[in-house]
Design a protein around this motif. Sequence first.
Motif, PDB file in Angstrom:
ATOM      1  N   ILE A 105       0.839  -1.198   0.000  1.00  0.00           N
ATOM      2  CA  ILE A 105       0.000   0.000   0.000  1.00  0.00           C
ATOM      3  C   ILE A 105       0.875   1.249   0.000  1.00  0.00           C
ATOM      4  O   ILE A 105       0.645   2.204  -0.767  1.00  0.00           O
ATOM      5  CB  ILE A 105      -0.935   0.015   1.227  1.00  0.00           C
ATOM      6  N   ILE A 169     -10.395   6.214  -1.100  1.00  0.00           N
ATOM      7  CA  ILE A 169     -10.458   4.766  -1.301  1.00  0.00           C
ATOM      8  C   ILE A 169     -11.818   4.274  -0.819  1.00  0.00           C
ATOM      9  O   ILE A 169     -12.222   4.590   0.299  1.00  0.00           O
ATOM     10  CB  ILE A 169      -9.354   4.033  -0.503  1.00  0.00           C
ATOM     11  N   ILE A 192     -10.209   5.838  -5.755  1.00  0.00           N
ATOM     12  CA  ILE A 192      -9.528   4.545  -5.813  1.00  0.00           C
ATOM     13  C   ILE A 192     -10.519   3.462  -5.406  1.00  0.00           C
ATOM     14  O   ILE A 192     -10.982   3.428  -4.257  1.00  0.00           O
ATOM     15  CB  ILE A 192      -8.293   4.509  -4.884  1.00  0.00           C
ATOM     16  N   TYR A 194     -11.702  -0.237  -4.451  1.00  0.00           N
ATOM     17  CA  TYR A 194     -11.157  -1.452  -3.834  1.00  0.00           C
ATOM     18  C   TYR A 194     -12.208  -2.549  -3.975  1.00  0.00           C
ATOM     19  O   TYR A 194     -13.334  -2.400  -3.525  1.00  0.00           O
ATOM     20  CB  TYR A 194     -10.828  -1.174  -2.366  1.00  0.00           C
ATOM     21  N   LEU A 206      -7.340  -0.563  -6.841  1.00  0.00           N
ATOM     22  CA  LEU A 206      -6.325  -0.946  -5.864  1.00  0.00           C
ATOM     23  C   LEU A 206      -5.944  -2.419  -5.995  1.00  0.00           C
ATOM     24  O   LEU A 206      -4.759  -2.770  -5.904  1.00  0.00           O
ATOM     25  CB  LEU A 206      -6.841  -0.662  -4.449  1.00  0.00           C
TER      26      LEU A 206
END
Length: 632
Positions: A105, A169, A192, A194, A206
Amino acid sequence: MDLIQTTSNGLRAIHLNSAVIITVVSFVLYYRKNIRIIIKTLPRDLKFLSRAICIFVNVVKMMLNRDTLITLFENIVKKNPDKIIYYFQDTSWTAKELNLYSNKIARIFQKRGYKKGDVVAFLCYNRPEYVGIWLGLGKIGVITALINTNLKSQSLSHCVNVAKCKGFIFLSDFIKEVNDIRESLSPEIEYIVYGSGEFENAAFKLDELLQITEGDVLGPDSPVIKPRDKMLYIYTSGTTGLPKAAIMSHQKLIFIGIGLLKMFSLKSDDIIYNSLPMYHTSGGLLSILPSLIGGISVVIRVKFSASNYFPDCIKYKCTIGQYIGEMCRYILAVPTSKDNSNHCVRMFMGNGVKPDVWKLFNERFKIPVLYELYGSTEGNSNIVNFDNTPGAVGFKPSLIPASLFPISIIKYDEKTDTPIRNKEGFCIRCRPNESGMCIGSIKNDPIRRFDGYVDKNDTNKKIIYNVFKKGDLAFLSGDILYMDELGYFYFKDRTGDTFRWKGENVSTIEIEMVVQKLINFKDCTVYGVQVGNLEGRAGMIAIADTNNEVDLDILAKGLDKNLPSFARPLFVRILPEIKITGTYKIVKTELKKEGFNVNIVNDKLYFKDPVKGFIPITKGLYNDIINGVIKV
């Protein structure tokens, strides 16, 4: 002559001894009550002081070493890389695996140009990756703002905007919620995604980058992380307004983690069960920090389930459970089974359980120890009850003078929302069993430091000056407590515009902003009301509507669309006008007291049925709600 001198000396000795005896007797008589209390509470106080000293020594040691949460976790990885840190469903994560994931990450976001001090919003359900993501961002100095998964619309966009987030995210489950607020966010923000799912404006996915990124040691270009650097923003409604981003520094996180490990005497082979949401302090820190600092194993569940709580504890051989008051009541409602005593749980820790609920809970599940905590995410007035005293949320050791203890209860005028001061202008400590505002003395040390919120104006509102002497500061908790003669603290109520329901803090101002749009900006006010013996307060709206213009169907649908379930008011009161003070503040005291009691309220009252929407409250319906026949 010698005889006279001897006699004189003897008389002086008698007088001196008499004076000493009289002084001692007078002292004992005057302080006999305090001496009795000190003797009675001595075992409790010595136990607390020994653990408190241990916490202080460890925190000071780590501060001298310039340790951060990152360095402490890396020590765990070096010492025991294969120790299982997290259990999740049918998988497990070792310390080494969590470290590698967090390194990936860090590398991903470093290559994307994220730097120390940048902020990333994070919206996701419970899972081990949750920790791995904010831990990895923290390794490059990026602050993670943990977003409540129940939020939507204005509340959601507010949380992202107030933290000035560079990135966002979010789990693909929340694509719709994020898409709905996209126009209200900064055009420069990076999205982003996920998990599976497509988002039109995503900067990157991601999962795809994680598959091609190495997780070895970070390069020398990584920034130096310091103890006072910010690590997380955790949102709290405080006592007024929309959610506030409370600052969580490495220093504060270390103090909380060490405090839990030492005060609760956690063991290396303990296993903590966590089904609380990880965007909150309870679920996100109280179980997670012991894993990162002490290597304690944690079982992570996506969401709380009353029927699965103890079966899960049995499955994973958990020794420590977490709770909020409502959870204990929900678990008690599950039918009795063999799981009641066939478990390894030796301790429960949390906050908000009522004494009668704990008694029933303990009788049924036979758990030896309950640690009832009191405090707030942003505050420094945190205490704990670790000797099972029913109803207490903590205590002040009788051996410590009130002036030296960091937490005090002061006289407070709820009408003016200000502390009551003496003629010298200083605050007045409450006497035993006298209710007042809980405050925490602010000092520039890890234990009593107050970092406040991202918004400095919000921070300043929580600080009072010249408390007991000129120049001293204190954190204003917003909570009304009282302390008995043995030093035990008891929670009584909250001030301001916040109430607690379903384990969540609910801001009345936030709800009022939604309601006013739905009722064409008529006068209204929102407050919490007691529902039978249930913990917390349910939301209720009072609306001034003399011409019956409010459409309750539109109101019900609008609340469902714009508010999380825990924040949706259950009751409505239609009245001719809403009383205000001379300074144009709404008077809620009488409204709160009368609640939705159809027996004393002559105005129209409505209850929000989950299917039918708002329906009139009859005496029969009122009794069914109060007696628990109708679940709320």
